[in-house]
Motif scaffolding. Structure first.
Motif, PDB file in Angstrom:
ATOM      1  N   TYR A 148      -7.237  17.105 -39.481  1.00 20.07           N
ATOM      2  CA  TYR A 148      -8.260  16.684 -38.523  1.00 20.07           C
ATOM      3  C   TYR A 148      -7.851  15.321 -37.966  1.00 20.07           C
ATOM      4  O   TYR A 148      -7.822  14.337 -38.703  1.00 20.07           O
ATOM      5  CB  TYR A 148      -9.636  16.557 -39.192  1.00 20.07           C
ATOM      6  N   LEU A 151     -10.647  12.183 -37.370  1.00 20.19           N
ATOM      7  CA  LEU A 151     -11.839  12.571 -38.126  1.00 20.19           C
ATOM      8  C   LEU A 151     -12.933  11.581 -37.753  1.00 20.19           C
ATOM      9  O   LEU A 151     -12.722  10.370 -37.833  1.00 20.19           O
ATOM     10  CB  LEU A 151     -11.571  12.527 -39.627  1.00 20.19           C
ATOM     11  N   GLY A 273     -10.737  16.039 -32.843  1.00 16.28           N
ATOM     12  CA  GLY A 273     -10.491  16.553 -34.181  1.00 16.28           C
ATOM     13  C   GLY A 273     -11.725  17.198 -34.782  1.00 16.28           C
ATOM     14  O   GLY A 273     -12.217  18.222 -34.295  1.00 16.28           O
ATOM     15  N   LEU A 274     -12.261  16.581 -35.826  1.00 12.56           N
ATOM     16  CA  LEU A 274     -13.459  17.090 -36.497  1.00 12.56           C
ATOM     17  C   LEU A 274     -14.532  16.017 -36.492  1.00 12.56           C
ATOM     18  O   LEU A 274     -14.273  14.853 -36.801  1.00 12.56           O
ATOM     19  CB  LEU A 274     -13.139  17.481 -37.949  1.00 12.56           C
TER      20      LEU A 274
END
Length: 453
Positions: A148, A151, A273-274
Motif C-alpha cells: 500500500y 498508506l 494506495g490504501l
C-alpha cells in the motif's frame, strides 16, 4: 544465456532466504553487470547492501555458480554502472569489510529519525476499531512500498495513529538497519521547509527528504490552507519518493476526501494506495489498554477499578493515560498500593472538574449549543417532531449529554420532554455509529463540544 540463468538462480534463492521486505530492499535493486574470468560484477546502488550480499547471500552466489558454470564464481561489487566508469568505485567483497569510496546516502542515526522506541507493534493494543489499520501498517512494514503506497490512516486524536507510524518505522529498522527512515509531524515538515527556504538551502532540504526509503508524516491536515509553495514542495517530495518506489505513510484527523484547503492533485495522490480509518476503542479494548498501561506500575489496579475507568472515558487512549497518571499521583501522595474505585473516582472528579468540567455541564447548555449549531430550538428538541434536522439535533444533544455529564439515562430522557431511557440509548448508539462513518459529523460534534466547554 548463462549470465541471465546465473542471475535468475541467485534471485530465486535469495527470495527463499530473505524476508519479503529485505529481498525488496537488498536484492531487487542489484544488477548483474557481467561474469568474466569466473568473477561476477554486481552493481549495488547503495553501499549498505554489500553487507547482506557478503554475509547472507555469498553461499547463494557460490551455489548458483556451480549449478550454471560448474565452477566457483567470485564476486566484485561496484557502486556505479560501467557507463559511468569515471566515477566507478569497486568494493573488494572478498578481503575487505569497508568500501574504497562511497557516494551513496548513509543511514540516518536513530536519534535523527524522529521515531520513539516505545511505540512498537508488540505494545499496540488491537481492537475492533483499529484492527484493519494495524493490519495495513504491518503489511507495509513487511512489503515496503509494494503493498500500500501511500498508506493513509485517519481518525480522531488519541486513537493510536502516531503509535502505528512509529511502529512501522521501528519494525523496518529492526529488519533493515540501513533503511533511511524519517518520522515527522506535518507542521514540523512545513517549518523545516520554510527555514531552508529562508536560508537558501533548498537543495539540502530536497536531499534530506527525497533520499528516504520511508517517510512517515503525522497530521497531514496541517498542510491544509498553507501557501502554494509549501504544498508544491510536498507534492514534489511525494512524487519523487513514490516514483522511486519509496514508502509513504500519512495520518490525518479526517479522510482525504474531507481535507479542505489542499490542492486536488495532492488529495488524489493521498488516495492512490490504501485509506484506513481508526475509530474509538470499545469497552473491551479500553479494558485491555488499561491492563497494558498499569501492569508495570507499582500499584495494584483491581479489575472492578479498570472496568470503572473504561466506562468513564471512551473517546481516546490519551484520556485513559491521563486518568492513570492522576490516579497514581493521588496513590503516591496517600501511600496507597491498591487502587480501588473510590481512589479512581477521586482522581477523575478532579480531572473532570479541572480539565473538561464534565460533571458540572448542565443539559440545557448542551441543548442550547446544539440547537444554535443546527438552527433548532430547544422546544423542538424536546418535542416529538420527526423532521430530519430536528431528529439529528435531538440525537446529537442526547449523545453529548451522555458523553459530557454523569446524569443517568432516565434523567437525560426526562430533560428531553420525558423520553424513555431506551430512546437515549438508541440516540447515543446512532450518533456513535455515524461518527465512525462521517468525518463531517465528527468535526461538527467536536466544534459543539468546544462551545459547550
Amino acid at each position: 544465456m548463462k549470465e541471465k540463468q546465473f542471475w535468475n538462480q541467485i534471485l530465486e534463492l535469495a527470495q527463499e532466504r530473505l524476508t519479503r521486505s529485505m529481498y525488496d530492499f537488498y536484492a531487487t535493486p542489484a544488477e548483474l553487470i557481467k561474469v568474466e574470468e569466473n568473477v561476477a560484477t554486481i552493481f549495488l546502488p547503495r553501499p549498505e547492501m554489500e553487507m547482506v550480499w557478503k554475509k547472507q547471500l555469498k553461499d547463494i552466489i557460490v551455489a548458483a555458480g556451480f549449478e550454471v558454470y560448474d565452477t566457483e564464481i567470485k564476486t566484485q561489487f561496484v557502486l556505479t554502472k560501467p557507463e559511468e566508469e569515471s566515477s566507478t568505485y569497486v568494493m573488494d567483497s572478498e578481503n575487505s569489510n569497508h568500501y574504497v569510496a562511497s557516494q551513496a546516502n548513509l543511514a540516518i542515526p536513530y536519534s535523527e529519525t524522529g521515531l520513539k522506541e516505545k511505540y512498537t507493534f508488540d505494545n499496540f493494543i488491537q481492537g475492533d476499531g483499529n484492527i484493519w489499520a494495524k493490519s495495513a501498517a504491518l503489511a507495509v512494514s513487511e512489503d515496503l512500498a509494494l503493498t500500500y503506497n501511500p498508506l493513509f490512516i485517519y481518525g480522531g486524536p488519541g486513537l493510536g495513529k502516531t503509535h502505528l507510524l512509529n511502529a512501522i518505522g521501528n519494525e523496518i529498522l529492526k529488519n533493515i538497519p540501513e533503511a533511511r527512515v524519517k518520522y515527522i509531524p506535518a507542521e514540523s515538515f512545513i517549518n523545516d521547509f520554510l527555514e531552508h527556504l529562508r536560508l537558501g538551502e533548498m537543495e539540502k532540504f530536497k536531499k534530506t527528504y527525497r533520499s528516504l526509503d520511508l517517510l512517515l508524516i503525522d497530521d497531514i491536515q496541517s498542510l491544509s490552507g498553507k501557501k502554494v509553495a509549501t504544498q508544491e514542495e510536498f507534492f514534489n517530495t511525494f512524487n519523487a519518493l513514490h516514483s522511486n518506489q519509496k514508502q509513504i505513510v500519512l495520518t490525518s484527523d479526517r479522510s482525504p476526501k474531507h481535507l479542505e484547503g489542499l490542492e486536488e492533485r495532492l488529495v488524489t495522490r493521498f488516495s492512490w494506495g490504501l485509506t484506513q480509518n481508526i475509530t474509538p476503542p470499545d469497552f473491551e479494548t479500553r479494558i485491555a489498554i488499561l491492563q497494558s498501561k498499569t501492569e508495570h506500575l507499582d500499584y495494584n489496579f483491581q479489575s472492578d477499578t479498570l472496568e470503572y475507568l473504561a466506562g468513564q472515558f471512551d473517546s481516546n487512549v490519551r484520556e485513559l493515560e491521563g486518568a492513570i497518571n492522576d490516579i497514581t499521583l493521588i496513590a503516591r501522595v496517600k501511600k496507597i498500593k491498591d487502587i480501588s474505585i473510590d481512589i479512581a473516582a477521586e482522581a477523575i472528579r478532579a480531572r473532570k472538574q479541572d480539565v473538561s468540567q464534565m460533571l458540572v455541564i448542565p443539559i440545557d447548555k448542551i441543548q442550547t449549543e446544539v440547537g444554535n449549531f443546527y438552527g433548532v430550538s430547544v422546544k423542538e428538541m424536546k418535542g416529538t417532531r420527526r423532521v430530519q434536522n430536528i431528529v439529528l439535533a435531538r440525537q446529537v444533544a442526547m449523545y453529548l449529554a451522555r458523553e459530557l455529564t454523569d446524569n443517568s439515562l432516565p434523567k437525560i430522557g426526562k430533560e428531553f420532554g420525558g423520553k424513555d431511557h431506551t430512546t437515549v440509548i438508541h440516540a447515543h448508539a446512532k450518533i456513535k455509529s455515524l461518527i465512525d462513518e462521517d468525518d463531517n459529523l465528527r468535526l461538527e460534534i467536536e466544534a459543539i463540544k468546544k462551545k459547550i466547554k
